[in-house]
Design a protein around this motif. Structure first.
Motif, mmCIF file in Angstrom:
data_model
loop_
_atom_site.group_PDB
_atom_site.id
_atom_site.type_symbol
_atom_site.label_atom_id
_atom_site.label_comp_id
_atom_site.label_asym_id
_atom_site.label_seq_id
_atom_site.Cartn_x
_atom_site.Cartn_y
_atom_site.Cartn_z
ATOM 1 N N VAL A 133 0.987 -1.441 0.381
ATOM 2 C CA VAL A 133 -0.107 -0.741 -0.352
ATOM 3 C C VAL A 133 0.986 1.293 0.519
ATOM 4 O O VAL A 133 1.920 0.923 0.791
ATOM 5 C CB VAL A 133 -1.062 -0.199 1.090
ATOM 6 N N GLU A 134 0.118 1.991 -0.248
ATOM 7 C CA GLU A 134 0.926 3.515 -0.520
ATOM 8 C C GLU A 134 0.385 4.723 0.334
ATOM 9 O O GLU A 134 -0.511 5.120 -0.002
ATOM 10 C CB GLU A 134 1.399 4.010 -1.806
ATOM 11 N N LEU A 135 1.523 5.690 0.606
ATOM 12 C CA LEU A 135 1.165 6.631 1.942
ATOM 13 C C LEU A 135 2.277 7.579 1.227
ATOM 14 O O LEU A 135 3.327 7.757 1.070
ATOM 15 C CB LEU A 135 1.978 5.741 3.156
ATOM 16 N N PRO A 136 1.194 8.475 0.622
ATOM 17 C CA PRO A 136 2.440 9.663 -0.132
ATOM 18 C C PRO A 136 2.406 10.465 0.526
ATOM 19 O O PRO A 136 1.700 10.906 1.736
ATOM 20 C CB PRO A 136 0.644 10.085 -0.792
ATOM 21 N N TYR A 137 3.581 11.635 0.527
ATOM 22 C CA TYR A 137 3.889 12.472 1.814
ATOM 23 C C TYR A 137 2.830 13.662 0.527
ATOM 24 O O TYR A 137 2.980 13.698 -0.219
ATOM 25 C CB TYR A 137 5.269 12.712 1.685
ATOM 26 N N ASP A 138 3.288 15.307 1.733
ATOM 27 C CA ASP A 138 2.895 15.838 1.280
ATOM 28 C C ASP A 138 3.519 16.517 0.403
ATOM 29 O O ASP A 138 4.203 16.626 0.187
ATOM 30 C CB ASP A 138 2.743 17.469 2.383
ATOM 31 N N GLY A 139 2.172 16.216 -0.825
ATOM 32 C CA GLY A 139 3.051 17.438 -2.023
ATOM 33 C C GLY A 139 3.212 16.052 -3.431
ATOM 34 O O GLY A 139 3.311 15.780 -4.688
ATOM 35 N N ASP A 140 2.874 15.072 -2.731
ATOM 36 C CA ASP A 140 2.922 13.779 -3.822
ATOM 37 C C ASP A 140 3.662 12.759 -4.211
ATOM 38 O O ASP A 140 3.691 12.806 -5.394
ATOM 39 C CB ASP A 140 1.265 13.966 -4.123
ATOM 40 N N GLU A 141 5.466 14.206 -3.841
ATOM 41 C CA GLU A 141 6.111 14.043 -4.613
ATOM 42 C C GLU A 141 6.980 12.403 -4.294
ATOM 43 O O GLU A 141 7.589 11.505 -5.270
ATOM 44 C CB GLU A 141 7.394 14.456 -5.014
ATOM 45 N N LEU A 142 7.231 12.896 -2.973
ATOM 46 C CA LEU A 142 7.630 11.496 -2.425
ATOM 47 C C LEU A 142 6.355 10.678 -1.462
ATOM 48 O O LEU A 142 5.413 10.249 -1.185
ATOM 49 C CB LEU A 142 8.429 11.842 -1.080
ATOM 50 N N SER A 143 7.016 9.209 -1.468
ATOM 51 C CA SER A 143 5.610 8.285 -0.779
ATOM 52 C C SER A 143 6.802 6.767 0.148
ATOM 53 O O SER A 143 7.814 7.314 0.697
ATOM 54 C CB SER A 143 4.914 7.637 -1.991
ATOM 55 N N MET A 144 6.133 6.512 1.145
ATOM 56 C CA MET A 144 6.266 5.787 1.659
ATOM 57 C C MET A 144 5.479 4.336 1.326
ATOM 58 O O MET A 144 4.184 3.830 0.643
ATOM 59 C CB MET A 144 6.279 5.518 3.129
ATOM 60 N N ILE A 145 5.653 3.069 0.390
ATOM 61 C CA ILE A 145 5.722 1.940 0.166
ATOM 62 C C ILE A 145 5.910 0.982 1.329
ATOM 63 O O ILE A 145 6.848 0.312 1.778
ATOM 64 C CB ILE A 145 6.472 1.164 -0.836
ATOM 65 N N VAL A 146 4.086 0.781 2.284
ATOM 66 C CA VAL A 146 4.321 -0.413 2.975
ATOM 67 C C VAL A 146 4.532 -1.580 2.888
ATOM 68 O O VAL A 146 3.147 -2.268 1.659
ATOM 69 C CB VAL A 146 3.052 0.130 3.902
ATOM 70 N N LEU A 147 4.651 -3.065 3.097
ATOM 71 C CA LEU A 147 5.018 -4.173 2.186
ATOM 72 C C LEU A 147 4.488 -5.045 3.353
ATOM 73 O O LEU A 147 4.953 -5.499 4.647
ATOM 74 C CB LEU A 147 5.850 -4.763 1.685
ATOM 75 N N LEU A 148 3.711 -6.223 3.147
ATOM 76 C CA LEU A 148 3.341 -7.463 3.887
ATOM 77 C C LEU A 148 2.814 -8.396 2.968
ATOM 78 O O LEU A 148 2.979 -8.811 2.215
ATOM 79 C CB LEU A 148 2.219 -7.162 4.026
#
Length: 504
Positions: free
Chosen positions: A332-347
């Motif tokens: 699942v993708e958790l975007p940061y403010d500005g939607d340029e950078l993201s954290m991808i969380v994997l299970l």
């Protein structure tokens, strides 16, 4: 608090001396087909077992007509007779890869895309450096040592240069271009995020660098500073002060007095600092401070479990020709403010199988995540639960780099003939990293020193994504498709002293 990531990498140059998720409906996935050039046997003819009990050696055993009891050993004995061949494990059933490369590696290496090469190296180093200790978290910023080591390629002997290019996959110019692209674009759309990348080469005073290396470093915007390595205390203070400043106080020390020696010729240091605010913040009032996290079967620990329900991008990584519900990873993708950078969380799809599922992944799998995000399909309603966590690691990367195939720069008598007039080799490559995640965002930083999917899925129901077991995260520049940080969270307990400093 925001997400904070801090990274420091140091490279030392010294004088060379001789010497559980069930099936879902309406699944639309893309899986990687086997490499037919390797005479891969149809796995449906090899093994009737499906899911976690599948025998990964079944196809090879049948292909070579070996008895299953001794098949693995027989194949290992057979390989030396086939130069440049190896066993590939990036499918549900193993196969023989040609030219020492498996199918997905061939696809990446035939690409001229620096970001794709950066992703493959990132995953290679992440897997090689992780000691798989179930009681330890692990974080690394592969970009940092990749950038430092790439600056040395043109100074290497022919054999060392061949090793470096093969493993790093980028030369100095390509690495510098990635850094420039990140630096130019990371902060332009948001005042709530901050990404800094800086490098400095501390060289022994009165040491004369050869002109090509000096000019290349200047062209790649790398600062040069003289340092008296004979004065260990003063030298360590200067290096640590630089790292402390670049990481906003989150990594105050990267080297000790004892880590400095008079025979040091150069200390190459790179720092990456990232502070990001979630585009969709977690509501702190919804954080369950009595939740549990199961690091392994029957091994539970208390955590502060954050939660949110939002429309987020989601997908799966599936392994094998005919994917099943138990093989692979969900993300699942958790975007940061500005939607340029993201954290991808994997299970992992199967509980407690994170290490095995990540081991079977390759760069192409992770690049497909970027493709899914770029296609910008309608996000899905995700019920996400993720613990707060703070981790800090310090790791030498020498042995992982050797495992990947870089040996000459550490072992040869003069692997860097175009750097100085006198012989030199790399003495150490060390990285310190810090990662903090809470309801508002992320802080991450790292300092490195060198001593010289598959498609998104369409579901009719909501998705429940519960990180109550070991999981993986990546902080990425999704626009330029560059991985900045990668971590495995196995024990997200809060440290006794919440020493993670978060500064602007």
């Amino acid at each position: 608090m925001k997400l904070l990531i801090v990274l420091s990498v140091c490279l030392v140059l010294t004088k060379a001396q001789k010497h559980y998720y069930g099936p879902r409906r309406n699944r639309q996935t893309t899986t990687v087909a086997p490499d037919n050039s390797n005479n891969f046997t149809d796995e449906r003819d090899c093994d009737e077992t499906v899911g976690a009990g599948a025998d990964p050696w079944a196809c090879l055993c049948k292909q070579f007509n070996f008895q299953r009891e001794t098949c693995k050993e027989d194949i290992q004995k057979y390989l030396p007779s086939q130069p440049n061949s190896r066993i590939c494990t990036d499918h549900r059933h193993y196969y023989i890869g040609l030219d020492n490369r498996c199918q997905e590696e061939h696809a990446l290496e035939s690409s001229n895309d620096p970001a794709g090469k950066a992703m493959q190296f990132a995953l290679d180093l992440f897997q090689a450096a992780d000691n798989k200790n179930p009681n330890e978290n692990f974080i690394i910023s592969p970009l940092s040592p990749q950038v430092l080591l790439a600056q040395l390629i043109e100074s290497c002997s022919p054999k060392a240069r061949e090793e470096m290019l093969k493993v790093l996959k980028l030369n100095g110019k390509e690495a510098a271009s990635l850094v420039d692209a990140l630096a130019a674009a990371a902060n332009k759309d948001s005042t709530n995020n901050k990404l800094d990348i800086a490098s400095v080469f501390f060289k022994a005073k009165d040491l004369e660098l050869k002109t090509p290396f000096r000019d290349a470093a200047k062209h790649n915007n790398i600062r040069m500073k003289d340092l008296d390595f004979a004065n260990a205390h003063q030298a360590a203070n200067i290096v640590n002060e630089w790292a402390n400043t670049q990481t906003r106080g989150n990594i105050p020390q990267v080297i000790t007095d004892q880590g400095i020696s008079p025979d040091m010729m150069m200390l190459l240091v790179n720092a990456i600092y990232f502070k990001g605010t979630w585009l969709y913040k977690f509501n702190e009032t919804e954080t369950n401070k009595r939740a549990t996290f199961e690091s392994s079967k029957n091994n539970k620990m208390p955590v502060h479990m954050m939660s949110q329900t939002n429309k987020l991008r989601f997908g799966e990584i599936n392994y094998g020709m005919y994917s099943d519900s138990e093989q692979g990873l969900r993300w699942v993708e958790l975007p940061y403010d500005g939607d340029e950078l993201s954290m991808i969380v994997l299970l992992p799809k199967t509980q407690f199988q994170l290490d095995e599922m990540v081991r079977r992944a390759n760069g192409s799998h992770f690049q497909e995540i970027f493709q899914v995000i770029r296609r910008n399909h309608n996000p899905l309603k995700i019920h996400l639960k993720m613990p707060r966590f703070t981790i800090k690691t310090s790791v030498s990367l020498v042995e992982p780099l050797k495992k990947l195939g870089i040996r000459e720069i550490f072992e040869d008598d003069n692997p860097l003939p175009e750097l100085f007039k006198s012989p030199a080799r790399v003495g150490d490559v060390k990285q310190d990293a810090f990662l903090k995640v809470d309801e508002l965002g992320t802080t991450a930083t790292a300092v490195s020193r060198v001593t010289i999917i598959p498609l998104s899925l369409n579901y009719n129901e909501d998705i429940y994504f519960n990180c109550n077991e070991p999981f993986m995260v990546m902080v990425v520049d999704k626009t330029r498709q560059i991985p900045l940080f990668m971590a495995k969270i196995r024990k997200p307990e809060k440290p006794k002293a919440d020493q993670g400093r978060v500064q602007a």
